[in-house]
Design an enzyme around this catalytic site. Structure first.
Site, PDB file in Angstrom:
ATOM      1  N   ASP A 176      -4.623   4.680 -10.524  1.00 15.06           N
ATOM      2  CA  ASP A 176      -4.971   4.158 -11.463  1.00 15.06           C
ATOM      3  C   ASP A 176      -4.889   5.169 -13.078  1.00 15.06           C
ATOM      4  O   ASP A 176      -6.415   5.880 -13.267  1.00 15.06           O
ATOM      5  CB  ASP A 176      -7.087   3.617 -11.242  1.00 15.06           C
ATOM      6  CG  ASP A 176      -6.538   2.215 -11.269  1.00 15.06           C
ATOM      7  OD1 ASP A 176      -6.451   1.077 -10.920  1.00 15.06           O
ATOM      8  OD2 ASP A 176      -7.023   2.309 -10.043  1.00 15.06           O
ATOM      9  N   HIS A 183      -1.308   0.127  -9.980  1.00 17.26           N
ATOM     10  CA  HIS A 183      -2.359  -0.709 -10.408  1.00 17.26           C
ATOM     11  C   HIS A 183      -2.001  -1.430 -11.825  1.00 17.26           C
ATOM     12  O   HIS A 183      -1.716  -0.624 -12.576  1.00 17.26           O
ATOM     13  CB  HIS A 183      -3.851  -1.462  -9.996  1.00 17.26           C
ATOM     14  CG  HIS A 183      -4.458  -0.990  -8.446  1.00 17.26           C
ATOM     15  ND1 HIS A 183      -4.352  -2.320  -8.084  1.00 17.26           N
ATOM     16  CD2 HIS A 183      -4.749  -0.179  -7.803  1.00 17.26           C
ATOM     17  CE1 HIS A 183      -4.870  -1.836  -6.824  1.00 17.26           C
ATOM     18  NE2 HIS A 183      -5.482  -0.393  -6.756  1.00 17.26           N
ATOM     19  N   GLU A 194     -10.895   4.150   2.724  1.00 17.82           N
ATOM     20  CA  GLU A 194     -10.942   4.765   1.508  1.00 17.82           C
ATOM     21  C   GLU A 194     -12.675   4.828   1.210  1.00 17.82           C
ATOM     22  O   GLU A 194     -13.088   6.211   1.858  1.00 17.82           O
ATOM     23  CB  GLU A 194     -10.532   5.108   0.105  1.00 17.82           C
ATOM     24  CG  GLU A 194     -10.773   5.890  -0.890  1.00 17.82           C
ATOM     25  CD  GLU A 194     -10.610   5.377  -2.371  1.00 17.82           C
ATOM     26  OE1 GLU A 194      -9.796   6.640  -3.203  1.00 17.82           O
ATOM     27  OE2 GLU A 194     -10.282   4.343  -2.423  1.00 17.82           O
TER      28      GLU A 194
END
Length: 348
Positions: A281, A15, A202
Site C-alpha cells: 500500500d 492493493h 505477517e
C-alpha cells in the site's frame, strides 16, 4: 550498481486503493467534497504498533481513502495510474488486488465493479507497455459465504493475460475470522484455475502460516515473513513451492519489525524460498516497488545478481503465460549482462 528502474520485474502484491498516490487521493477527495485524515495527505510513512489498536488505525485510514472512490472514473484512474507508476519502475507484470464489494454500490454491483477494473487493466496494459492482471480478494472480516460469491465471480473471468482474473485472495487482519472457514471459497477458485493467494504470516506467526498452508493451499502467500521464525514451517513453505510476497515497507509500517534491516529477507532467500517483493500500500507506507529492491540492496547486501534473482522469482511466481515469462526473463538476463556503471572506466 545497475539502475533498478530498468530491471524487469513482476509486482504481485499491490492493493487497489492503497496503490493511489497522495496527489490523486487529494484531488479525488476534493472533487467529492470528502474530508480525509491529514495522516493520509502528509506524505509521511505510516508507523503503527503490531497490535489490534495499531491495525485499527491503519484500517481506519485505508477505509477513509477507499470512501473517496465513488465512480467508474475514479476506479479507471486508479488502475491507469498504478500501471503507469509500475511501468516507470520497470515492472513488466502487475497483478493488482481488489475487493469489488467496496466499490459496488457506486457502479451497480460487484459484477460491474470487476468488469470496470478488468477493462481498465486491458486499457492500461496497452497504454503503458506492461501486463496488468487482477486478483479478486475477499475480506476476513466478512462472512465466508461472501468469499464464495466472490470466488465464483472471479472464476467467470479467469485467464492469464492482461485484463483477466488470475488469482483469488484473502485480505484484512489475519487475526480476524476463521481461516478454515474460507477453504471452500479457495476450492472454487482453484477449480477455475485461479492462483490461491491469501495473506498470512505477517501479523501472526508460524502457526498461522501452517494453518494457511494446509487449509487454503496457497500458490503464493501474501507476506509470509514470519515463517522464518520456525525452521519446520519455512522448510514446508519451500517444499511446497509457495512463493512469498514480501513487502518490507509494510512489515515496518505495521510494526512487525523495527526497521528494514530486521525484515528476514536474507533468511527466506537463503532457505530456498521463492520471494517476490511487493509494495503493498504505497499510499500509506510511502514507497513503491523499486524502493523494496533498493532496500534489499542497501539493508541486506543483495548484489545485482541476487537482485536479478529476486526479479526472476517474481516473474516465475506470476500467472503470466509461459511465452510472456520467457520474454520477461530474457529482459532480466539482458539487464544483468549490461556493464555496471564504472565497469568501463580505466583503472587509476
Amino acid at each position: 550498481m545497475r539502475d533498478l528502474t530498468r530491471l524487469p520485474k513482476a509486482h504481485l502484491h499491490l492493493h487497489f486503493t492503497g496503490s493511489m498516490s497522495v496527489p490523486t487521493l487529494r484531488e479525488i477527495a476534493a472533487t467529492r467534497g470528502v474530508r480525509v485524515p491529514p495522516a493520509l495527505l502528509d506524505g509521511d510513512p505510516l508507523r503503527v504498533p503490531a497490535t489490534q489498536r495499531g491495525w485499527f488505525r491503519f484500517q481506519r485510514l485505508y477505509d477513509a481513502a477507499r470512501a473517496c472512490v465513488r465512480s467508474e472514473g475514479d476506479m479507471r484512474r486508479i488502475v491507469d495510474e498504478a500501471a503507469a507508476a509500475d511501468a516507470a519502475e520497470g515492472s513488466v507484470r502487475l497483478e493488482l488486488q481488489v475487493d469489488p464489494t467496496s466499490y459496488a454500490p457506486f457502479v451497480g454491483g460487484i459484477t460491474p465493479a470487476v468488469e470496470i477494473v478488468l477493462d481498465a487493466a486491458r486499457t492500461a496494459s496497452a497504454a503503458h507497455g506492461l501486463e496488468v492482471a487482477v486478483v479478486v480478494a475477499a475480506s476476513r472480516t466478512r462472512h465466508p459465504l461472501d468469499a464464495r460469491t466472490l470466488a465464483r465471480l472471479a472464476a467467470r473471468y479467469a485467464g492469464q493475460g492482461p485484463g483477466e482474473v488470475v488469482g483469488f485472495g484473502l485480505s484484512n487482519d489475519e487475526r480476524s475470522g476463521d481461516t478454515q472457514a474460507f477453504a471452500r471459497a479457495f476450492r472454487i477458485a482453484r477449480d477455475a484455475g485461479l492462483a490461491s493467494v491469501p495473506h498470512g504470516g505477517e501479523l501472526l506467526g508460524p502457526e498461522h502460516v501452517d494453518t494457511v498452508l494446509t487449509t487454503l493451499r496457497p500458490d503464493r502467500l501474501g507476506h509470509g515473513v514470519r515463517a522464518s521464525e520456525d525452521p519446520a514451517t519455512l522448510d514446508d513453505v519451500v517444499a511446497r513451492g509457495v512463493a512469498l510476497e514480501v513487502c518490507p515497507a509494510s512489515n515496518v509500517g505495521l510494526g512487525v519489525y523495527p526497521d528494514t534491516a530486521h525484515v528476514p529477507l536474507r533468511t527466506l532467500v537463503d532457505a530456498g524460498a521463492i520471494v517476490a517483493l511487493g509494495a503493498d500500500d504505497p499510499l500509506l507506507f510511502g514507497t513503491r516497488l523499486v524502493a523494496q529492491y533498493e532496500a534489499a540492496r542497501s539493508a541486506h547486501g543483495f548484489d545485482d545478481a541476487a537482485l536479478a534473482d529476486l526479479a526472476r522469482s517474481s516473474i516465475r511466481a506470476s500467472r503470466a503465460s509461459e511465452g510472456s515469462k520467457w520474454r520477461m526473463l530474457a529482459g532480466v538476463d539482458s539487464w544483468l549482462a549490461e556493464p555496471a556503471p564504472g565497469d568501463d572506466e580505466a583503472p587509476a
